[in-house]
Design a protein around this motif. Structure first.
Motif, PDB file in Angstrom:
ATOM      1  N   MET A   1      79.761  14.817  45.379  1.00 29.86           N
ATOM      2  CA  MET A   1      79.295  15.388  44.130  1.00 29.86           C
ATOM      3  C   MET A   1      79.238  14.321  43.032  1.00 29.86           C
ATOM      4  O   MET A   1      78.337  14.341  42.217  1.00 29.86           O
ATOM      5  N   ASN A   2      80.195  13.419  43.027  1.00 33.76           N
ATOM      6  CA  ASN A   2      80.237  12.388  41.998  1.00 33.76           C
ATOM      7  C   ASN A   2      79.024  11.464  42.091  1.00 33.76           C
ATOM      8  O   ASN A   2      78.518  11.002  41.079  1.00 33.76           O
ATOM      9  N   GLU A   3      78.568  11.193  43.304  1.00 35.05           N
ATOM     10  CA  GLU A   3      77.382  10.350  43.477  1.00 35.05           C
ATOM     11  C   GLU A   3      76.144  11.043  42.916  1.00 35.05           C
ATOM     12  O   GLU A   3      75.286  10.401  42.316  1.00 35.05           O
ATOM     13  N   THR A   4      76.056  12.347  43.128  1.00 35.69           N
ATOM     14  CA  THR A   4      74.913  13.108  42.622  1.00 35.69           C
ATOM     15  C   THR A   4      74.890  13.075  41.103  1.00 35.69           C
ATOM     16  O   THR A   4      73.840  12.875  40.495  1.00 35.69           O
ATOM     17  N   TYR A   5      76.049  13.281  40.501  1.00 34.75           N
ATOM     18  CA  TYR A   5      76.127  13.246  39.035  1.00 34.75           C
ATOM     19  C   TYR A   5      75.746  11.873  38.504  1.00 34.75           C
ATOM     20  O   TYR A   5      74.980  11.754  37.543  1.00 34.75           O
ATOM     21  N   SER A   6      76.259  10.820  39.118  1.00 37.50           N
ATOM     22  CA  SER A   6      75.962   9.459  38.657  1.00 37.50           C
ATOM     23  C   SER A   6      74.478   9.149  38.788  1.00 37.50           C
ATOM     24  O   SER A   6      73.883   8.536  37.901  1.00 37.50           O
TER      25      SER A   6
END
Length: 51
Positions: A1-6
Motif C-alpha cells: 500500500m505504501n508503494e501505491t501511495y508514493s
C-alpha cells in the motif's frame, strides 16, 4: 500500500505542478492580452467612482 501511495503522490505532485503552471500561463496571457486592456482599465476605476 505504501508503494501505491508514493507512486500516486509523485504523480500528483509532478502533473499537478505542470497543470497549475499551464493554468497560470493562460490566466496571465488573458490578463495581459492587449484586447482586454480597456475592460481591465474600466474595472480598475470602479472603486473610485462616486454614485
Amino acid at each position: 500500500m505504501n508503494e501505491t501511495y508514493s507512486a500516486f503522490a509523485g504523480f500528483a505532485q509532478t502533473w499537478g505542478l505542470l497543470y497549475f503552471m499551464i493554468l497560470f500561463g493562460i490566466v496571465l496571457a488573458y490578463a495581459l492580452w492587449p484586447k482586454n486592456r480597456e475592460k481591465f482599465d474600466e474595472a480598475s476605476q470602479i472603486p473610485l467612482r462616486e454614485d
